[in-house]
Scaffold this motif. Structure first.
Motif, PDB file in Angstrom:
ATOM      1  N   PHE A  78       2.113  -1.030  10.258  1.00  0.00           N
ATOM      2  CA  PHE A  78       1.455   0.361   9.910  1.00  0.00           C
ATOM      3  C   PHE A  78       2.375   1.626   9.545  1.00  0.00           C
ATOM      4  CE2 PHE A  78      -1.069  -2.585  12.591  1.00  0.00           C
ATOM      5  CZ  PHE A  78      -2.361  -2.554  11.821  1.00  0.00           C
ATOM      6  N   ALA A  79       1.829   2.529   9.104  1.00  0.00           N
ATOM      7  CA  ALA A  79       2.442   3.814   8.841  1.00  0.00           C
ATOM      8  C   ALA A  79       1.743   4.785   9.846  1.00  0.00           C
ATOM      9  CB  ALA A  79       2.331   4.106   7.470  1.00  0.00           C
ATOM     10  N   TRP A  80       2.588   4.992  11.035  1.00  0.00           N
ATOM     11  CA  TRP A  80       2.015   5.692  11.875  1.00  0.00           C
ATOM     12  C   TRP A  80       2.369   7.175  11.728  1.00  0.00           C
ATOM     13  CZ3 TRP A  80      -0.223   3.417  16.344  1.00  0.00           C
ATOM     14  CH2 TRP A  80      -0.070   1.978  16.334  1.00  0.00           C
ATOM     15  N   ALA A  81       1.645   8.096  12.204  1.00  0.00           N
ATOM     16  CA  ALA A  81       1.486   9.476  11.735  1.00  0.00           C
ATOM     17  C   ALA A  81       2.989  10.258  12.197  1.00  0.00           C
ATOM     18  CB  ALA A  81       0.681  10.344  12.697  1.00  0.00           C
ATOM     19  N   GLY A  82       3.740  10.171  13.036  1.00  0.00           N
ATOM     20  CA  GLY A  82       4.782  10.493  13.217  1.00  0.00           C
ATOM     21  C   GLY A  82       5.831  10.134  12.176  1.00  0.00           C
ATOM     22  N   GLY A  83       5.975   8.814  11.909  1.00  0.00           N
ATOM     23  CA  GLY A  83       6.798   8.337  10.800  1.00  0.00           C
ATOM     24  C   GLY A  83       6.524   8.963   9.623  1.00  0.00           C
ATOM     25  N   GLN A  84       5.132   8.888   9.071  1.00  0.00           N
ATOM     26  CA  GLN A  84       4.732   9.525   7.788  1.00  0.00           C
ATOM     27  C   GLN A  84       5.000  10.912   7.830  1.00  0.00           C
ATOM     28  OE1 GLN A  84       0.973   8.765   5.879  1.00  0.00           O
ATOM     29  NE2 GLN A  84       0.207   7.939   7.783  1.00  0.00           N
ATOM     30  N   ALA A  85       5.122  11.844   8.858  1.00  0.00           N
ATOM     31  CA  ALA A  85       5.334  13.241   8.790  1.00  0.00           C
ATOM     32  C   ALA A  85       6.943  13.138   8.534  1.00  0.00           C
ATOM     33  CB  ALA A  85       4.967  14.042   9.946  1.00  0.00           C
ATOM     34  N   LEU A  86       7.621  12.453   9.271  1.00  0.00           N
ATOM     35  CA  LEU A  86       9.392  12.543   9.045  1.00  0.00           C
ATOM     36  C   LEU A  86       9.563  11.936   7.873  1.00  0.00           C
ATOM     37  CD1 LEU A  86      11.557  13.194  10.809  1.00  0.00           C
ATOM     38  CD2 LEU A  86      11.508  11.004  11.956  1.00  0.00           C
TER      39      LEU A  86
ATOM     40  N   VAL B 236      -1.780  14.924   8.668  1.00  0.00           N
ATOM     41  CA  VAL B 236      -1.644  13.532   8.302  1.00  0.00           C
ATOM     42  C   VAL B 236      -2.802  12.619   8.179  1.00  0.00           C
ATOM     43  CG1 VAL B 236       0.123  11.318   8.578  1.00  0.00           C
ATOM     44  CG2 VAL B 236       0.856  13.890   9.063  1.00  0.00           C
ATOM     45  N   PRO B 237      -3.353  12.084   7.156  1.00  0.00           N
ATOM     46  CA  PRO B 237      -4.340  11.127   7.012  1.00  0.00           C
ATOM     47  C   PRO B 237      -3.749   9.958   7.709  1.00  0.00           C
ATOM     48  CG  PRO B 237      -3.981  12.302   4.790  1.00  0.00           C
ATOM     49  CD  PRO B 237      -2.872  12.540   5.844  1.00  0.00           C
ATOM     50  N   THR B 238      -4.647   9.498   8.715  1.00  0.00           N
ATOM     51  CA  THR B 238      -4.676   8.268   9.467  1.00  0.00           C
ATOM     52  C   THR B 238      -5.791   7.424   9.378  1.00  0.00           C
ATOM     53  OG1 THR B 238      -3.548   7.126  11.454  1.00  0.00           O
ATOM     54  CG2 THR B 238      -4.845   9.331  11.634  1.00  0.00           C
ATOM     55  N   THR B 239      -5.871   6.742  10.192  1.00  0.00           N
ATOM     56  CA  THR B 239      -6.971   5.710  10.703  1.00  0.00           C
ATOM     57  C   THR B 239      -7.455   5.667  11.992  1.00  0.00           C
ATOM     58  OG1 THR B 239      -8.116   3.616  10.379  1.00  0.00           O
ATOM     59  CG2 THR B 239      -5.527   3.877  10.544  1.00  0.00           C
ATOM     60  N   ARG B 240      -8.877   5.652  12.296  1.00  0.00           N
ATOM     61  CA  ARG B 240      -9.137   5.322  13.684  1.00  0.00           C
ATOM     62  C   ARG B 240      -8.702   3.756  14.214  1.00  0.00           C
ATOM     63  NH1 ARG B 240     -12.383   9.139  16.055  1.00  0.00           N
ATOM     64  NH2 ARG B 240     -13.246  10.824  14.591  1.00  0.00           N
ATOM     65  N   GLU B 241      -8.127   2.974  13.389  1.00  0.00           N
ATOM     66  CA  GLU B 241      -7.554   2.031  13.854  1.00  0.00           C
ATOM     67  C   GLU B 241      -6.441   2.178  14.889  1.00  0.00           C
ATOM     68  OE1 GLU B 241      -7.924  -1.677  13.272  1.00  0.00           O
ATOM     69  OE2 GLU B 241     -10.037  -1.066  13.202  1.00  0.00           O
ATOM     70  N   LEU B 242      -5.940   3.344  14.352  1.00  0.00           N
ATOM     71  CA  LEU B 242      -4.324   3.642  15.099  1.00  0.00           C
ATOM     72  C   LEU B 242      -4.562   4.835  16.032  1.00  0.00           C
ATOM     73  CD1 LEU B 242      -1.995   3.288  11.997  1.00  0.00           C
ATOM     74  CD2 LEU B 242      -2.582   1.457  13.868  1.00  0.00           C
ATOM     75  N   GLU B 243      -5.298   5.717  15.565  1.00  0.00           N
ATOM     76  CA  GLU B 243      -5.380   7.120  16.328  1.00  0.00           C
ATOM     77  C   GLU B 243      -6.834   7.493  16.839  1.00  0.00           C
ATOM     78  OE1 GLU B 243      -2.776   8.698  16.979  1.00  0.00           O
ATOM     79  OE2 GLU B 243      -1.088   7.929  15.373  1.00  0.00           O
ATOM     80  N   ASP B 244      -7.128   8.618  17.200  1.00  0.00           N
ATOM     81  CA  ASP B 244      -8.245   9.010  17.750  1.00  0.00           C
ATOM     82  C   ASP B 244      -9.009   9.918  16.788  1.00  0.00           C
ATOM     83  OD1 ASP B 244      -6.597  11.078  18.112  1.00  0.00           O
ATOM     84  OD2 ASP B 244      -6.895  11.943  19.980  1.00  0.00           O
ATOM     85  N   MET B 245      -8.269  10.113  15.498  1.00  0.00           N
ATOM     86  CA  MET B 245      -9.121  10.823  14.472  1.00  0.00           C
ATOM     87  C   MET B 245      -8.527  10.492  13.131  1.00  0.00           C
ATOM     88  SD  MET B 245      -7.315  14.472  15.386  1.00  0.00           S
ATOM     89  CE  MET B 245      -7.835  14.583  16.887  1.00  0.00           C
TER      90      MET B 245
ATOM     91  N   GLN C  91       0.835  -1.176  -0.151  1.00  0.00           N
ATOM     92  CA  GLN C  91       0.057   0.022   0.040  1.00  0.00           C
ATOM     93  C   GLN C  91       0.770   1.259  -0.089  1.00  0.00           C
ATOM     94  OE1 GLN C  91      -3.010   0.052   3.193  1.00  0.00           O
ATOM     95  NE2 GLN C  91      -2.812  -2.038   3.477  1.00  0.00           N
ATOM     96  N   ALA C  92       0.351   2.311  -0.509  1.00  0.00           N
ATOM     97  CA  ALA C  92       1.089   3.665  -0.373  1.00  0.00           C
ATOM     98  C   ALA C  92       0.543   4.429   0.661  1.00  0.00           C
ATOM     99  CB  ALA C  92       0.699   4.448  -1.639  1.00  0.00           C
ATOM    100  N   PRO C  93       1.302   4.736   1.722  1.00  0.00           N
ATOM    101  CA  PRO C  93       0.823   5.606   2.942  1.00  0.00           C
ATOM    102  C   PRO C  93       0.140   6.928   2.153  1.00  0.00           C
ATOM    103  CG  PRO C  93       2.987   4.514   3.233  1.00  0.00           C
ATOM    104  CD  PRO C  93       2.742   4.368   1.865  1.00  0.00           C
TER     105      PRO C  93
END
Length: 220
Positions: free
Chosen positions: A59-67, A200-209, A20-22
């Protein structure tokens, strides 16, 4: 039971993820899972161990995606340099650094699955990197490291403090230290300088928004 060889771990990852593409780094392709609970349970069952930490490698977590986004947009930060992706998870940041022209990338994570995932994700993006399962916090920062990148490292209070002290020592030894974080509870923002902020787009599977405000920070 998972075959606890590198080949066995890679086979488990390939069987339980898809390429998948983050969303925040669409030029990268990673082996990722869609839901956290099923693969978490499967990992515990396969390893016959309960109470494992989440499968950060899946998973591609928000902090990693931003960095990773920041590195891809500013390749001069890592080009021709020796880079450590600390607590690498999927290796998204290390892969981004390799694509941006780093001379050498080391993905460091104590979870052996993270090393297997990093190698698979590097291959999927046509780059190469090295991995280690050694806990780098047990020793001084490697003097050869010129850039240390750390995403999503502040989930737990004692560990966050230990990591920040280690990163501060790396900075004092001459390394450029960048941290990606979406405002975790134990993130010591007062110790760092914000460089840029993303949605950063993420998912409620991982984050609260579904879209997480996430910043890249530097040790001043």
């Amino acid at each position: 039971m998972i075959d606890q060889t590198p080949e066995g771990r890679r086979a488990f990852i390939l069987e339980n993820t898809t390429l998948q593409a983050p969303p925040h780094t669409p030029e990268l392709t990673l082996h990722l899972a869609d839901e956290i609970t099923p693969i978490w349970r499967m990992t515990e069952e396969a390893l016959e161990t309960l109470g494992l930490p989440p499968p950060f490698w899946a998973f591609a977590w928000a902090g990693g995606q931003a960095l990773a986004r920041y590195v891809l947009d500013n390749p001069q930060i890592v080009a021709g340099k020796r880079v450590i992706d600390f607590a690498s998870g999927s290796g998204i940041v290390g892969v981004a650094a390799a694509k941006a022209g780093a001379a050498e990338v080391l993905c460091a994570d104590i979870d052996a699955f993270c090393g297997a995932a990093a190698h698979l994700n590097a291959a999927a993006n046509g780059v190469a990197l090295k991995t280690t399962e050694q806990n780098l916090l047990d020793r001084p920062p490697p003097p050869q490291a010129e850039v240390i990148l750390a995403g999503d490292i502040c989930y737990e209070a004692p560990l966050a403090g230990q990591v920040m002290d280690w990163l501060t020592a790396a900075k004092a030894a001459g390394a450029l230290v960048l941290v990606g974080d979406p405002g975790r509870s134990y993130f010591p923002g007062e110790r760092l300088t914000k460089l840029i902020e993303y949605q950063v787009p993420t998912t409620r599977e991982l984050e609260d928004m579904e879209v997480k405000k996430t910043a890249v920070w530097a040790l001043p």
